[in-house]
Design a protein around this motif. Structure first.
Motif, PDB file in Angstrom:
ATOM      1  N   LYS A   1      11.119 -43.152 -32.112  1.00 17.39           N
ATOM      2  CA  LYS A   1      12.556 -43.052 -32.379  1.00 17.39           C
ATOM      3  C   LYS A   1      13.200 -42.045 -31.418  1.00 17.39           C
ATOM      4  O   LYS A   1      14.401 -42.044 -31.218  1.00 17.39           O
ATOM      5  N   ASP A   2      12.349 -41.184 -30.782  1.00 16.92           N
ATOM      6  CA  ASP A   2      12.912 -40.166 -29.858  1.00 16.92           C
ATOM      7  C   ASP A   2      12.969 -40.655 -28.412  1.00 16.92           C
ATOM      8  O   ASP A   2      13.502 -39.971 -27.558  1.00 16.92           O
ATOM      9  N   THR A   3      12.408 -41.825 -28.124  1.00 18.46           N
ATOM     10  CA  THR A   3      12.478 -42.323 -26.742  1.00 18.46           C
ATOM     11  C   THR A   3      13.945 -42.562 -26.385  1.00 18.46           C
ATOM     12  O   THR A   3      14.644 -43.256 -27.132  1.00 18.46           O
ATOM     13  N   PRO A   4      14.416 -41.972 -25.265  1.00 21.58           N
ATOM     14  CA  PRO A   4      15.842 -42.153 -24.947  1.00 21.58           C
ATOM     15  C   PRO A   4      16.181 -43.627 -24.705  1.00 21.58           C
ATOM     16  O   PRO A   4      15.347 -44.404 -24.244  1.00 21.58           O
ATOM     17  N   VAL A   5      17.410 -43.952 -25.054  1.00 21.66           N
ATOM     18  CA  VAL A   5      17.888 -45.335 -24.901  1.00 21.66           C
ATOM     19  C   VAL A   5      19.180 -45.296 -24.093  1.00 21.66           C
ATOM     20  O   VAL A   5      20.041 -44.454 -24.354  1.00 21.66           O
ATOM     21  N   ARG A   6      19.294 -46.160 -23.095  1.00 20.92           N
ATOM     22  CA  ARG A   6      20.519 -46.181 -22.298  1.00 20.92           C
ATOM     23  C   ARG A   6      21.615 -46.987 -23.014  1.00 20.92           C
ATOM     24  O   ARG A   6      21.318 -47.961 -23.711  1.00 20.92           O
ATOM     25  N   ASP A   7      22.848 -46.611 -22.760  1.00 21.64           N
ATOM     26  CA  ASP A   7      23.967 -47.302 -23.377  1.00 21.64           C
ATOM     27  C   ASP A   7      24.301 -48.542 -22.544  1.00 21.64           C
ATOM     28  O   ASP A   7      24.532 -48.437 -21.346  1.00 21.64           O
TER      29      ASP A   7
ATOM     30  N   SER B   1       9.850 -48.296 -17.141  1.00 23.47           N
ATOM     31  CA  SER B   1       9.831 -47.000 -17.848  1.00 23.47           C
ATOM     32  C   SER B   1       9.961 -47.197 -19.356  1.00 23.47           C
ATOM     33  O   SER B   1      10.498 -48.218 -19.821  1.00 23.47           O
ATOM     34  N   ASP B   2       9.487 -46.205 -20.114  1.00 22.43           N
ATOM     35  CA  ASP B   2       9.623 -46.259 -21.583  1.00 22.43           C
ATOM     36  C   ASP B   2      11.091 -46.354 -21.981  1.00 22.43           C
ATOM     37  O   ASP B   2      11.469 -47.046 -22.915  1.00 22.43           O
ATOM     38  N   GLU B   3      11.943 -45.641 -21.228  1.00 26.78           N
ATOM     39  CA  GLU B   3      13.377 -45.654 -21.559  1.00 26.78           C
ATOM     40  C   GLU B   3      13.942 -47.064 -21.450  1.00 26.78           C
ATOM     41  O   GLU B   3      14.693 -47.534 -22.302  1.00 26.78           O
TER      42      GLU B   3
ATOM     43  N   THR C   1      15.323 -49.308 -24.445  1.00 30.54           N
ATOM     44  CA  THR C   1      16.684 -49.848 -24.335  1.00 30.54           C
ATOM     45  C   THR C   1      16.686 -51.344 -24.605  1.00 30.54           C
ATOM     46  O   THR C   1      17.536 -51.861 -25.331  1.00 30.54           O
TER      47      THR C   1
END
Ligand code: T1G
Length: 697
Positions: free
Chosen positions: A289-295, A453-455, A459
């Motif tokens: 849940k902490d993996t950053p997500v791009r808008d 990438s994980d991000e 996303t």
């Protein structure tokens, strides 16, 4: 005192509060807590009425599905509901969020129900292969009458608060979002007006109205098509019918018998597995849940064809502006016209309004240059399956798009790593494999590249949810998960026809298993030329792809539905596949050319060869880490290819048959038929030797 259900008094109102995140499911602790809190309320001489309310986002959303299949612990829900109904103090249920299944049944055991206008109620047990097992089939019709009760219980569809009020399921609807305030106000009104205990079980006027009607027979007839192959919808009708033919106590007994029949059915096991698997797939290995997500605020799509147009619609439907790029204005105009026509058709069916058509069309624009993609957050390429063309496009996108823009391909067979290598941003490249029709099919295979990438993965998963798709993270290999297994089934199906089966015999075995379409009807729908060009490409690449009678059909221009003739023939404007003697002739000619002496083939052999080859391939997919869990494969097949959810998906279905039986048959076919596809998967052998199942992984 239970910490998940508490009792306190506010003025002359005894408040029973459930607080069991995430959805206040009726676990053993909640059921015990409800009984304890009720006893406190009964003993509290200063409490004139009692209020049942829940903390968190919703009223009770049903029995705790995680307890299914385990020994039931007292108190059972039916007895909890009866204790509430037999209270000598009026009890008000205050409903917010979704009061579902046992949650609604608990509310129906109360004497009055107040709901927020945003709330919904429903009895969705049928979607889990069950029926309401705590009096719902007996109490609901006493409020709504037979027809509406049958509709709600056999479809499991939710009903909004206002409709629930009109149906007398709730007694009041309040605007706003403070359910406790609304509940307290209504309870105070009941106390002030001295309203009596009013037990739903005692209401009979709606029963009289439907007594002796043929509504049940009519409903059963209607279910023959809608609920083909399913078990519990028919039991639902039997249970509701008992409300009209038996006294309440006997009706509840009959409901319990039918409920247990459903609980023990393999369909309940399959549907409950599918329910949890659909939620588990969004929990991807290596992401949190902490993996950053791009808008993702704006999207570009390349290609305005069938796939590109369908893909674009998903974003417009979610309110995300999308620009479609084409090489020619004519192709762009045609693509936009097709999108508008799709929306207009949906509006004609009443599913969306004309205003929504215009609103969504206003979010879709077109362009002939990638310069317009300089600020988009995501581009999805959906051109035809040419490696060179895709690589060229990705190189151009790499130059045109801003740093951090995600570049995705809708490819169904090409390597994401190979495509990513054409850019200087492989970490921002991912596969987003939609299934045709892309604006309808719920599955989205999210194909991670070596360098993604994980991000970007996180996303993509979040985006799937936003556009109402079921996203499944898969690895990069030929055909990823779904098509890789489908190709094996297709090859077996073609071989079975070579050897003596007819296309319609093969298709019937698959539709009898529960697929909406057979292998060959599906080829006709997608277009036989797709499989043909893939086989030609693989032959060009030097692979040994055997000749096939389907090649002959493609070479004769029989491409499927789009030419009104493929494996089947089609009447003008009718999609119903009709066996065609001309195809039988092509097949017989092909067998003669190949020196094949045709033989009678049993349905069982067809089932085993079409399905076990998929299970064996699924095991290899798991071994290679292309899918992280067997439930990822199950969900891929349920949402991408219509595998019947009541069988839980191919790997769950194999577990139910027994992996030892599957392995023994695979080994036999390997001996008899040979071929890499029948080489037993090492994982399958390992699981059998350890007495384990795919779902244990
Ligand atoms: N039991 C246990 N866990 C449940 C659950 C349930 N009934 N419903 C949801 N969850 C979990 C879910 O696994 C997820 O967990 C989290 O809650 C959020 O769910 C006797 C026998 C309520 C409309 O069929 O339809 O009552 O992944 O992601 O999209 O007659 O959940 O976070 O760990 O779906 O906002 C009847 C099933 C049961 C309702 C919310 N009730 N649930 O949707 O969130 S049978 C149902 C839903 C019964 C009686 C019979 C939806 C939702 P995690 P979510 P959501």
């Amino acid at each position: 005192m239970s910490e998940v259900v508490t009792y306190n008094r506010e003025g002359s109102i005894g408040v029973i509060t459930v607080n069991y995140p995430p959805v206040n499911a009726l676990s053993h602790a909640v059921r015990s807590g409800l009984v304890a809190a009720l006893e406190q309320g009964q003993k509290d001489a200063d409490a004139k009425v009692l209020l049942l309310v829940c903390e968190g986002r919703t009223f009770i959303a049903g029995a705790d599905i995680r307890e299914f299949g385990k020994p039931m612990q007292d108190p059972g829900l039916p007895s909890v509901v009866d204790q509430y109904e037999n209270s000598d103090k009026p009890i008000i249920a205050a409903i917010h969020g979704t009061a579902l299944g046992g949650g609604l049944e608990t509310a129906l055991g109360c004497h009055y129900r107040v709901a927020l206008s945003s709330a919904k109620v429903g009895l969705p047990e049928v979607k889990l292969g069950l029926l309401p097992g705590a009096g719902g089939t007996q109490r609901l019709p006493r409020l709504t009458g037979a027809q509406k009760a049958l509709e709600m219980i056999t479809t499991g569809e939710f009903v909004g608060a206002k409709d629930a009020l009109a149906l007398s399921i709730v007694d009041a609807v309040e605007d706003g979002s403070d359910i406790k305030a609304a509940g307290l106000a209504y309870a105070q009104k009941v106390a002030d007006e001295g309203k009596p205990v009013r037990r739903v079980r005692d209401l009979t006027d709606k029963l009289q109205a439907d007594k002796g009607s043929d509504v049940f027979e009519q409903f059963r007839a209607g279910l023959q098509k809608k609920a083909r192959g399913l078990f519990s919808p028919f039991k639902c009708v039997d249970a509701v019918e008992a409300a009209f033919s038996l006294p309440f106590e006997d009706g509840v007994k009959r409901e319990r018998e039918l409920f247990m029949e459903c609980m023990e059915s393999p369909q309940r096991a399959g549907l409950v597995h599918s329910f949890f698997a659909e939620r588990e797939v969004s929990k991807v290995k290596g992401l949190s849940k902490d993996t950053p997500v791009r808008d993702i605020r704006t999207v570009g799509v390349i290609g305005a064809g069938t796939m590109g147009g369908g893909i674009a619609m998903n974003f417009a439907n979610a309110g995300i502006p999308v620009t479609i790029a084409e090489v020619k204005q004519e192709a762009l105009d045609k693509g936009l016209a097709v999108i508008r026509r799709n929306y207009e058709n949906t509006a004609k069916k009443g599913r969306i309004t004309q205003a929504q058509v215009e609103e969504r069309m206003s979010l879709i624009s077109g362009t002939l240059t990638y310069d317009d993609f300089s600020d988009v957050d995501l581009v999805i390429e959906a051109v035809f399956e040419s490696r060179d063309l895709k690589r060229k496009i990705f190189g151009q996108l790499d130059d045109a798009c801003k740093p951090g823009a995600i570049l995705a391909s809708n490819t169904s067979t090409l390597s994401i790593d190979d495509i990513a290598a054409a850019t200087k941003r492989p970490q921002d490249v991912i596969g987003l494999h939609f299934f045709s029709p892309a604006n309808v099919m719920k599955l989205l295979e999210i194909v991670r590249g070596e360098k993604t990438s994980d991000e970007v993965k996180a996303t993509a998963m979040a985006l799937a949810k936003k556009i109402r798709k079921v996203g499944v993270m898969v690895g990069n290999c030929y055909g990823f998960v779904g098509n890789r297994m489908l190709h094996k089934r297709g090859a077996e199906a073609m071989a079975l026809v070579n050897e003596g089966a007819s296309p319609q015999q093969v298709d019937k075995v698959l539709t009898d298993l529960g697929f909406p379409m057979g292998q060959f009807a599906m080829s006709d729908l997608a277009g036989i030329d797709i499989g043909y060009s893939i086989r030609q490409e693989r032959r060009k690449a030097g692979e040994d792809v055997p000749a096939s009678w389907m090649d002959k059909l493609a070479e004769q221009g029989r491409l499927g539905q789009k030419t009104q003739a493929g494996v089947y023939k089609y009447e003008e404007g009718n999609r119903k596949p009709i066996p065609d003697p001309e195809v039988d002739r092509v097949i017989a000619e092909f067998r003669e050319e190949q020196g094949i002496k045709s033989r009678d083939i049993t349905d069982q052999e067809i089932l085993e060869r079409c399905m076990y080859v998929m299970v064996n391939e699924g095991a290899k997919i798991l071994e290679e880490g292309i899918a992280d869990r067997s439930l990822d494969i199950d969900i891929t097949w349920i949402y991408g290819y219509g595998f019947p959810a009541y069988r839980g998906g191919p790997m769950f279905w194999a577990d139910q048959i027994g992996l030892d039986i599957i392995l023994g048959t695979v080994e036999q076919f390997y001996d008899d038929l040979g071929g890499e596809q029948w080489k037993p998967a090492a994982l399958l052998q390992k699981l059998v030797s350890e007495g384990r199942k795919f779902s244990d992984l």
